[in-house]
Design an enzyme around this catalytic site. Structure first.
Site, PDB file in Angstrom:
ATOM      1  N   THR A 297     -77.493 -55.114 101.302  1.00 22.23           N
ATOM      2  CA  THR A 297     -76.818 -56.280 100.723  1.00 22.23           C
ATOM      3  C   THR A 297     -77.747 -57.480 100.659  1.00 22.23           C
ATOM      4  O   THR A 297     -78.668 -57.610 101.484  1.00 22.23           O
ATOM      5  CB  THR A 297     -75.582 -56.653 101.574  1.00 22.23           C
ATOM      6  OG1 THR A 297     -75.053 -57.911 101.146  1.00 22.23           O
ATOM      7  CG2 THR A 297     -75.936 -56.770 103.051  1.00 22.23           C
ATOM      8  N   ASP A 298     -77.485 -58.378  99.713  1.00 25.60           N
ATOM      9  CA  ASP A 298     -78.253 -59.621  99.633  1.00 25.60           C
ATOM     10  C   ASP A 298     -78.015 -60.506 100.853  1.00 25.60           C
ATOM     11  O   ASP A 298     -78.799 -61.407 101.143  1.00 25.60           O
ATOM     12  CB  ASP A 298     -77.913 -60.389  98.351  1.00 25.60           C
ATOM     13  CG  ASP A 298     -76.425 -60.752  98.220  1.00 25.60           C
ATOM     14  OD1 ASP A 298     -75.631 -60.385  99.111  1.00 25.60           O
ATOM     15  OD2 ASP A 298     -76.062 -61.390  97.224  1.00 25.60           O
ATOM     16  N   GLU A 299     -76.944 -60.269 101.590  1.00 23.10           N
ATOM     17  CA  GLU A 299     -76.618 -61.118 102.732  1.00 23.10           C
ATOM     18  C   GLU A 299     -77.625 -61.009 103.873  1.00 23.10           C
ATOM     19  O   GLU A 299     -77.643 -61.861 104.761  1.00 23.10           O
ATOM     20  CB  GLU A 299     -75.200 -60.809 103.236  1.00 23.10           C
ATOM     21  CG  GLU A 299     -74.117 -61.219 102.260  1.00 23.10           C
ATOM     22  CD  GLU A 299     -72.746 -61.301 102.907  1.00 23.10           C
ATOM     23  OE1 GLU A 299     -72.641 -61.783 104.041  1.00 23.10           O
ATOM     24  OE2 GLU A 299     -71.775 -60.869 102.260  1.00 23.10           O
TER      25      GLU A 299
ATOM     26  N   LYS B 132     -76.318 -54.720 108.920  1.00 20.29           N
ATOM     27  CA  LYS B 132     -76.997 -54.141 107.753  1.00 20.29           C
ATOM     28  C   LYS B 132     -78.504 -54.319 107.862  1.00 20.29           C
ATOM     29  O   LYS B 132     -79.278 -53.418 107.529  1.00 20.29           O
ATOM     30  CB  LYS B 132     -76.466 -54.779 106.465  1.00 20.29           C
ATOM     31  CG  LYS B 132     -75.023 -54.458 106.152  1.00 20.29           C
ATOM     32  CD  LYS B 132     -74.791 -52.986 105.873  1.00 20.29           C
ATOM     33  CE  LYS B 132     -75.279 -52.582 104.491  1.00 20.29           C
ATOM     34  NZ  LYS B 132     -74.923 -51.171 104.178  1.00 20.29           N
TER      35      LYS B 132
ATOM     36  N   TYR C 170     -71.719 -58.808 110.207  1.00 22.75           N
ATOM     37  CA  TYR C 170     -71.857 -57.780 109.175  1.00 22.75           C
ATOM     38  C   TYR C 170     -73.279 -57.675 108.670  1.00 22.75           C
ATOM     39  O   TYR C 170     -73.899 -56.611 108.707  1.00 22.75           O
ATOM     40  CB  TYR C 170     -70.892 -58.060 108.017  1.00 22.75           C
ATOM     41  CG  TYR C 170     -71.311 -57.412 106.725  1.00 22.75           C
ATOM     42  CD1 TYR C 170     -71.409 -56.026 106.620  1.00 22.75           C
ATOM     43  CD2 TYR C 170     -71.643 -58.180 105.606  1.00 22.75           C
ATOM     44  CE1 TYR C 170     -71.823 -55.425 105.438  1.00 22.75           C
ATOM     45  CE2 TYR C 170     -72.037 -57.597 104.426  1.00 22.75           C
ATOM     46  CZ  TYR C 170     -72.140 -56.207 104.342  1.00 22.75           C
ATOM     47  OH  TYR C 170     -72.555 -55.623 103.177  1.00 22.75           O
TER      48      TYR C 170
END
Length: 348
Positions: free
Chosen positions: A131-133, A159, A155
């Site tokens: 994810t970009d997060e 990741k 979260y």
């Protein structure tokens, strides 16, 4: 029937995973597609009704964290490709139960990597969907694949941790991994905890869109078909050991998103749009935006094909046509399933 390639998709009954599985099954009848999923609350067997009877599709109901099951799959099937999508993804829930996110996202990835690496039939690719997060938030800096990883919630931290595990197998064993980091993906069949289906569900039941906080949050939205095409391109042309951003130029403030959906669903004049918005307290530690560049992926030949106007039109129409999709699950067709325990004793 002999198949040219066997592909394992973890989390293939989830939103993105089901679109990927359906695409693989339909586009490649000469490939065998195995979906490993535990059917968590945000998954639905309905998402795969179009392919569940296809000869090249197999569903195994099981947990990616179940090392015994995962090892059995790799010991009995000649897995050529792994798309690892199985994960807990809801940011708000990650603050409430961080240990669950740690278990699924990190321990599950560890179990899968270990089984894949030790398999007698060595996989050709292990694609980890991230994810970009993991980059954290930015107001002005645009992240590329070399930008530092600075996750800001449980979260995204899990990741990022899983990414480091995946990369370690490349560094130590030259195990053929590829990592993707994508913007927010939207489209039909997404569970209602995510912002677009949440707003749509509220509006369809004559409730207001609940906008969290008053800060100017925005998100980049990529239509799910474009995300799937990126994953398939990375499989065929991506360089092992590399990271690829999967991004979009479509950035929309959350308040603007809510207003657009109000107009589309309620068909009210501009003067009445605000009547359908309700501002509620923000969640802890919210990131304002995640700008990324995907020039590296574009050099492989990928382009975003579905514009926002068309993607959101398709999405709104799907939710209008399927108002009860997430309300009650139909009886599950057990004839197409090997559960985790059965899979340990059945080769198919």
């Amino acid at each position: 029937m002999d198949f040219n390639r066997t592909v394992l998709v973890t989390g293939g009954s989830g939103f993105i995973g089901s679109h990927l599985v359906c695409s693989l099954v339909s586009r490649h009848p000469d490939w065998r597609i195995i979906n490993l999923d535990n059917l968590d609350y945000c998954c639905s067997p309905r998402s795969l009704e179009s392919v569940e009877d296809r000869a090249n599709y197999t569903f195994i109901r099981g947990d990616v964290c179940d090392s015994q099951l995962v090892n059995h799959i790799f010991n009995t099937e000649n897995i050529d490709v792994i798309f690892h999508l199985a994960a807990k993804t809801h940011v708000e829930s990650s603050f409430e139960t961080p240990s669950v996110f740690q278990h699924v996202n990190v321990d599950g990835t560890r179990a899968l990597l270990g089984a894949a690496h030790q398999a007698r039939h060595q996989p050709q690719r292990f694609v980890y969907v991230s994810t970009d997060e993991v980059y954290g938030a930015s107001l002005d800096q645009v992240f590329d694949e070399s930008s530092p990883v600075r996750p800001s919630n449980p979260y995204s931290a899990t990741k990022a941790a899983a990414e480091y595990l995946v990369r370690s197998y490349w560094d130590k064993y030259k195990f053929p991994i590829i990592i993707t980091r994508s913007n927010n993906i939207y489209g039909p069949r997404q569970f209602t905890e995510k912002v677009i289906p949440r707003f749509l569900t509220l509006l369809q039941t004559n409730r207001k869109c609940t906008v969290q906080g008053t800060l100017p949050k925005s998100r980049h939205f990529l239509f799910v078909d474009d995300a799937v095409s990126a994953f398939l391109l990375v499989l065929e042309k991506g360089i092992v050991g590399e990271v690829y951003n999967v991004g979009t130029s479509c950035e929309i403030p959350i308040v603007q998103l809510a207003r657009e959906l109000v107009k589309m669903v309620k068909n009210v004049p501009e003067s009445e749009v605000n009547d359908w918005l309700e501002f509620v307290p923000d969640r802890p530690r919210v990131d304002l935006r995640y700008p990324i560049t995907c020039e590296k992926l574009q050099r492989l030949g990928w382009r975003e094909e579905v514009c926002w106007a068309e993607g959101i039109r398709q999405t709104v129409k799907w939710y209008q046509d399927h108002p009860d999709f997430w309300k009650a699950e139909p009886p599950f067709n057990q004839s197409h399933v090997l559960t985790g325990s059965d899979a340990l004793y059945n080769t198919h």
